[in-house]
Design a protein around this motif. Structure first.
Motif, PDB file in Angstrom:
ATOM      1  N   LEU A 117       5.135   4.437 -10.833  1.00 48.09           N
ATOM      2  CA  LEU A 117       4.982   4.324  -9.444  1.00 48.09           C
ATOM      3  C   LEU A 117       3.858   3.443  -9.414  1.00 48.09           C
ATOM      4  O   LEU A 117       3.400   2.790  -8.183  1.00 48.09           O
ATOM      5  N   SER A 118       3.000   3.839 -10.104  1.00 49.73           N
ATOM      6  CA  SER A 118       1.606   4.320  -9.698  1.00 49.73           C
ATOM      7  C   SER A 118       1.108   3.579 -10.284  1.00 49.73           C
ATOM      8  O   SER A 118       0.163   2.098  -9.902  1.00 49.73           O
ATOM      9  N   LEU A 119       1.328   2.576 -11.252  1.00 50.99           N
ATOM     10  CA  LEU A 119       0.627   1.422 -12.408  1.00 50.99           C
ATOM     11  C   LEU A 119       1.549   0.445 -11.900  1.00 50.99           C
ATOM     12  O   LEU A 119       0.835  -0.763 -11.405  1.00 50.99           O
ATOM     13  N   LEU A 120       2.742   0.529 -10.619  1.00 47.41           N
ATOM     14  CA  LEU A 120       3.523  -0.710 -10.057  1.00 47.41           C
ATOM     15  C   LEU A 120       2.262  -0.796  -8.700  1.00 47.41           C
ATOM     16  O   LEU A 120       2.190  -2.392  -8.796  1.00 47.41           O
ATOM     17  N   TRP A 121       1.761   0.083  -8.113  1.00 49.13           N
ATOM     18  CA  TRP A 121       1.025  -0.383  -6.966  1.00 49.13           C
ATOM     19  C   TRP A 121      -0.426  -0.740  -7.863  1.00 49.13           C
ATOM     20  O   TRP A 121      -0.895  -2.064  -6.818  1.00 49.13           O
ATOM     21  N   ALA A 122      -0.885  -0.315  -8.727  1.00 52.48           N
ATOM     22  CA  ALA A 122      -2.039  -1.111  -9.091  1.00 52.48           C
ATOM     23  C   ALA A 122      -2.089  -2.009  -9.074  1.00 52.48           C
ATOM     24  O   ALA A 122      -3.275  -2.916  -9.352  1.00 52.48           O
ATOM     25  N   HIS A 123      -0.862  -2.894  -9.710  1.00 48.64           N
ATOM     26  CA  HIS A 123      -0.466  -4.152  -9.850  1.00 48.64           C
ATOM     27  C   HIS A 123      -0.614  -4.413  -9.177  1.00 48.64           C
ATOM     28  O   HIS A 123      -0.503  -5.695  -9.187  1.00 48.64           O
ATOM     29  N   THR A 124       0.261  -4.279  -8.395  1.00 49.66           N
ATOM     30  CA  THR A 124       1.382  -5.452  -6.883  1.00 49.66           C
ATOM     31  C   THR A 124       0.996  -4.925  -5.526  1.00 49.66           C
ATOM     32  O   THR A 124       0.730  -5.547  -4.586  1.00 49.66           O
ATOM     33  N   ASP A 125       0.062  -4.092  -5.569  1.00 49.48           N
ATOM     34  CA  ASP A 125      -0.239  -3.163  -4.388  1.00 49.48           C
ATOM     35  C   ASP A 125       1.322  -3.015  -3.602  1.00 49.48           C
ATOM     36  O   ASP A 125       1.004  -2.882  -2.044  1.00 49.48           O
ATOM     37  N   ALA A 126       2.287  -2.550  -4.329  1.00 47.08           N
ATOM     38  CA  ALA A 126       3.258  -1.822  -3.820  1.00 47.08           C
ATOM     39  C   ALA A 126       3.219  -0.449  -3.801  1.00 47.08           C
ATOM     40  O   ALA A 126       4.190  -0.107  -4.747  1.00 47.08           O
ATOM     41  N   PHE A 127       3.432  -0.254  -2.857  1.00 50.02           N
ATOM     42  CA  PHE A 127       3.236   1.493  -2.776  1.00 50.02           C
ATOM     43  C   PHE A 127       4.125   2.123  -2.474  1.00 50.02           C
ATOM     44  O   PHE A 127       4.995   1.540  -1.235  1.00 50.02           O
ATOM     45  N   GLU A 128       4.730   2.719  -3.909  1.00 48.13           N
ATOM     46  CA  GLU A 128       6.154   3.394  -3.519  1.00 48.13           C
ATOM     47  C   GLU A 128       5.958   5.214  -3.555  1.00 48.13           C
ATOM     48  O   GLU A 128       5.127   5.455  -5.099  1.00 48.13           O
ATOM     49  N   LEU A 129       6.251   5.918  -2.949  1.00 48.49           N
ATOM     50  CA  LEU A 129       5.972   7.189  -3.063  1.00 48.49           C
ATOM     51  C   LEU A 129       7.924   7.494  -4.151  1.00 48.49           C
ATOM     52  O   LEU A 129       8.941   6.942  -3.765  1.00 48.49           O
ATOM     53  N   SER A 130       7.848   8.699  -4.293  1.00 46.87           N
ATOM     54  CA  SER A 130       9.040   9.071  -6.071  1.00 46.87           C
ATOM     55  C   SER A 130       9.748   9.772  -5.054  1.00 46.87           C
ATOM     56  O   SER A 130       9.167  10.451  -3.660  1.00 46.87           O
ATOM     57  N   GLU A 131      10.892   9.992  -4.980  1.00 47.66           N
ATOM     58  CA  GLU A 131      11.953  11.289  -4.525  1.00 47.66           C
ATOM     59  C   GLU A 131      11.576  12.173  -4.245  1.00 47.66           C
ATOM     60  O   GLU A 131      11.250  12.641  -2.998  1.00 47.66           O
ATOM     61  N   PRO A 132      11.230  12.517  -5.539  1.00 49.30           N
ATOM     62  CA  PRO A 132      10.833  14.196  -5.358  1.00 49.30           C
ATOM     63  C   PRO A 132      10.066  14.160  -4.582  1.00 49.30           C
ATOM     64  O   PRO A 132       9.061  15.136  -3.985  1.00 49.30           O
ATOM     65  N   MET A 133       8.257  12.921  -4.430  1.00 49.92           N
ATOM     66  CA  MET A 133       6.542  13.346  -3.657  1.00 49.92           C
ATOM     67  C   MET A 133       7.340  13.158  -2.768  1.00 49.92           C
ATOM     68  O   MET A 133       6.928  13.879  -1.815  1.00 49.92           O
ATOM     69  N   ALA A 134       8.050  11.871  -1.830  1.00 48.79           N
ATOM     70  CA  ALA A 134       8.477  11.476  -1.017  1.00 48.79           C
ATOM     71  C   ALA A 134       9.406  13.175   0.375  1.00 48.79           C
ATOM     72  O   ALA A 134       9.111  13.406   1.540  1.00 48.79           O
ATOM     73  N   PRO A 189      11.214  -5.189   8.643  1.00 43.52           N
ATOM     74  CA  PRO A 189      11.694  -6.235   8.305  1.00 43.52           C
ATOM     75  C   PRO A 189      11.206  -7.104   8.006  1.00 43.52           C
ATOM     76  O   PRO A 189      10.943  -7.383   6.083  1.00 43.52           O
ATOM     77  N   GLN A 190       9.746  -7.177   7.817  1.00 40.60           N
ATOM     78  CA  GLN A 190       8.965  -8.217   7.071  1.00 40.60           C
ATOM     79  C   GLN A 190       8.140  -7.901   6.604  1.00 40.60           C
ATOM     80  O   GLN A 190       8.074  -7.580   4.909  1.00 40.60           O
ATOM     81  N   LEU A 191       7.890  -5.943   6.296  1.00 36.80           N
ATOM     82  CA  LEU A 191       7.258  -5.342   5.668  1.00 36.80           C
ATOM     83  C   LEU A 191       8.258  -4.978   4.012  1.00 36.80           C
ATOM     84  O   LEU A 191       7.967  -4.774   3.086  1.00 36.80           O
ATOM     85  N   LEU A 192       9.528  -4.902   4.025  1.00 35.13           N
ATOM     86  CA  LEU A 192      10.582  -4.970   3.541  1.00 35.13           C
ATOM     87  C   LEU A 192      10.458  -6.175   2.770  1.00 35.13           C
ATOM     88  O   LEU A 192      10.947  -6.311   1.076  1.00 35.13           O
ATOM     89  N   LEU A 193      10.463  -6.935   2.613  1.00 37.69           N
ATOM     90  CA  LEU A 193      11.046  -8.176   2.385  1.00 37.69           C
ATOM     91  C   LEU A 193       9.664  -8.429   1.460  1.00 37.69           C
ATOM     92  O   LEU A 193       9.696  -9.240   0.537  1.00 37.69           O
ATOM     93  N   VAL A 194       8.370  -8.500   2.097  1.00 40.45           N
ATOM     94  CA  VAL A 194       7.079  -8.369   1.392  1.00 40.45           C
ATOM     95  C   VAL A 194       7.346  -6.976  -0.430  1.00 40.45           C
ATOM     96  O   VAL A 194       7.224  -7.786  -1.246  1.00 40.45           O
ATOM     97  N   ARG A 195       7.784  -6.117   0.269  1.00 41.74           N
ATOM     98  CA  ARG A 195       7.773  -5.427  -0.852  1.00 41.74           C
ATOM     99  C   ARG A 195       9.071  -5.806  -1.830  1.00 41.74           C
ATOM    100  O   ARG A 195       8.635  -5.676  -3.019  1.00 41.74           O
ATOM    101  N   LYS A 196      10.197  -5.974  -1.308  1.00 42.50           N
ATOM    102  CA  LYS A 196      10.990  -6.625  -2.663  1.00 42.50           C
ATOM    103  C   LYS A 196      10.511  -7.770  -3.476  1.00 42.50           C
ATOM    104  O   LYS A 196      10.396  -8.219  -4.835  1.00 42.50           O
ATOM    105  N   ALA A 197       9.759  -8.731  -2.360  1.00 41.17           N
ATOM    106  CA  ALA A 197       8.874 -10.197  -3.603  1.00 41.17           C
ATOM    107  C   ALA A 197       7.575  -9.014  -4.143  1.00 41.17           C
ATOM    108  O   ALA A 197       7.582  -9.207  -5.778  1.00 41.17           O
ATOM    109  N   ARG A 198       7.410  -8.475  -4.485  1.00 42.43           N
ATOM    110  CA  ARG A 198       5.637  -7.874  -5.099  1.00 42.43           C
ATOM    111  C   ARG A 198       6.559  -6.862  -6.366  1.00 42.43           C
ATOM    112  O   ARG A 198       6.190  -6.812  -7.408  1.00 42.43           O
ATOM    113  N   ARG A 199       8.311  -7.035  -5.519  1.00 47.33           N
ATOM    114  CA  ARG A 199       8.896  -5.257  -7.107  1.00 47.33           C
ATOM    115  C   ARG A 199       9.669  -7.012  -8.239  1.00 47.33           C
ATOM    116  O   ARG A 199      10.385  -6.179  -8.596  1.00 47.33           O
TER     117      ARG A 199
END
Length: 388
Positions: free
Chosen positions: A239-256, A319-329
Motif C-alpha cells: 500500500l505504501s508503494l501504491l501511494w508512492a506511485h499513484t498518490d492513492a493513500f490507503e491504510l491496511s486493515e490492521p493499521m486502520a 463520492p468523487q474522492l472514491l471515484l478518484v481512488r478507484k481510477a488510481r487503483r
C-alpha cells in the motif's frame, strides 16, 4: 489507445510469422477483449497479459469492488448499479484481508508516463520505494501493526533502505530461490560495504544496473523478503508503494483498526466492529484538539473555526474522492465510465473512507508539517500512545 483485431493480427504475424494464423489470433483477441467491444484497451491488455491461463482470470476488478463493500461501512458502490453485478466464484466470495495483491500492484507500477513498460526496472522501483521511505515507511509501521511478526521472528523491526532493497532485487536476479537467510546475508554485505545509505541515483556507482528488469515473480518475492526482514506486513509495504506511485493513500486493515482504537478511542464489539463505527464531525474536531492539529494562526494546523467546515467538505466530496481512488487503483488511472453516486455523507466509516480522510487532512495541513499521509498517521498514533 486501443487495438482492433486487424492491428492485433498484424502484431502477432510480425512477431511469429507463419506460426500464427487468423483463426488462432482471433481466438486470442476474443479472450483479451473482455467487454466484447471489438477493441482492446490498456486495462484489458494488461489484464490478459498478467492473468492469461490463471484461474479466476477475470475476477480482479470484481474482487476490488467486493473489498470496498466489505470494508467501507457507509460507502456505496460509486460505480453505479446500471449493469448486473458479477459474482465471484464461491472460493473467492470471502476475500482475504489483502487490500491489493502483488499482481495488480505490478500491473499499476509498469504503467509509467502514459506508457506500459514490458517490465518494471530497478531504477523506477527504487525511486518509488525511496518516496515511500521518505514519507514514513519504516520500522515504526511494524511496531504499530506487527501482527505478531516480531514475536515469531524473535527480533525487533528494522529499516530497509532503498539501496538495500535494490541489492535484494539483484540477489533475486542471481538466485530466484533466495531465502530470508540469504536476504540477511546480502544486507550484511551491503552494510559492511557502506552502501546502505547510498542514494538511488548512485546505483550504478555501487555496482548495480539501474536498467535491470524486475519481473513479476521477482517483484512478488522481493516484497516477501523485504517484509520478512523489516517485519512490515506485505499489505503495508504494498500500500505504501501504491501511494508512492499513484498518490492513492490507503491504510491496511490492521493499521486502520489500530488508528480507530488509539486515536479515536473506539472499542470493537460484536455488534459494532471498528470498521463499521462512524466518525462524526464532533469526533473529528475532538481528535484534532487532542492531537494539537488545530491552530488559529494557521501556521501549525487548521484554524478551529474551519475544522467542522473541513470535515463537511470531505463528506460532501466523498463520492468523487472514491471515484478518484478507484481510477488510481487501475492500470493507467482509467476506469470504465461510471455513474457517480448521488448519496450524501455526514460521517466517515470504514478503512477506505478513513484513509481518504487522513489523506485530505494531510493535504490541508501547513506545507512541511508532515512528510506524507503515512507520516501523519504514525505521528498521531505515537502521540496517542504516549498520552494513553
Amino acid at each position: 489507445g486501443t487495438l482492433t483485431v486487424e492491428e492485433f493480427q498484424g502484431v502477432f504475424k510480425a512477431l511469429g510469422g507463419a506460426n500464427w494464423n487468423d483463426k488462432k489470433i482471433s481466438r486470442l483477441f476474443k479472450a483479451a477483449d473482455a467487454d466484447r467491444s471489438g477493441t482492446i484497451d490498456v486495462d484489458e491488455f494488461l489484464s490478459w497479459v498478467f492473468k492469461k491461463g490463471s484461474k479466476g482470470a477475470e475476477q480482479d476488478d470484481d474482487d476490488d469492488d467486493d473489498d470496498d463493500d466489505d470494508d467501507d461501512g457507509d460507502e456505496q458502490d460509486v460505480a453505479g448499479k446500471a449493469g448486473k453485478p458479477t459474482k465471484p466464484p464461491k472460493k473467492q466470495a470471502k476475500k482475504a484481508a489483502d487490500v491489493i495483491d502483488a499482481e495488480k500492484l505490478y500491473q499499476i507500477m509498469v504503467y509509467t508516463d502514459g506508457r506500459v513498460q514490458p517490465r518494471l526496472i530497478l531504477r523506477d522501483l527504487a525511486n518509488i520505494y525511496t518516496k515511500s521511505v521518505r514519507s514514513g515507511l519504516g520500522a515504526e509501521v511494524a511496531r504499530f501493526v506487527s501482527q505478531g511478526m516480531s514475536e515469531v521472528a524473535g527480533r525487533e523491526p528494522q529499516d530497509v533502505s532503498p539501496c538495500e532493497l535494490s541489492f535484494l532485487a539483484a540477489l533475486l536476479k542471481q538466485n530466484s530461490d533466495a531465502t530470508v537467510e540469504d536476504a540477511f546475508a546480502s544486507l550484511e554485505e551491503t552494510r559492511d560495504a557502506g552502501y546502505s545509505d547510498a542514494e538511488v541515483m548512485n546505483l550504478q556507482a555501487v555496482g548495480l544496473d539501474p536498467e535491470m528488469a524486475v519481473g513479476f515473480g521477482a517483484f512478488r518475492k522481493l516484497v516477501q523478503l523485504a517484509s520478512a526482514v523489516s517485519l512490515i506486513s506485505v499489505d503495508d509495504l504494498m500500500l505504501s508503494l501504491l501511494w508512492a506511485h499513484t498518490d492513492a493513500f490507503e491504510l491496511s486493515e490492521p493499521m486502520a483498526c489500530r488508528f480507530m482504537e488509539l486515536v479515536f478511542l473506539r472499542t470493537p464489539s460484536d455488534k459494532k466492529p471498528l470498521m463499521k463505527q462512524k466518525i462524526q464531525s464532533n469526533d473529528f474536531m475532538r481528535m484534532c484538539h487532542v492531537q494539537n492539529l488545530s491552530d488559529n494562526s494557521g501556521k501549525k494546523g487548521i484554524p478551529h473555526a474551519k475544522l467542522s467546515l473541513f470535515f463537511a467538505d470531505v463528506c460532501k466530496r466523498l463520492p468523487q474522492l472514491l471515484l478518484v481512488r478507484k481510477a488510481r487503483r487501475s492500470p493507467g488511472g482509467k476506469i470504465k465510465k461510471a455513474k457517480q453516486s448521488t448519496k450524501t455523507y455526514s460521517s466517515i466509516s470504514g478503512r477506505v473512507q478513513l484513509s481518504i480522510l487522513m489523506d485530505e487532512l494531510f493535504k490541508a495541513m501547513p506545507p512541511g508539517t508532515y512528510r506524507g499521509p503515512l507520516d501523519l498517521v504514525l505521528t498521531l498514533l505515537q502521540s496517542a500512545e504516549a498520552s494513553g
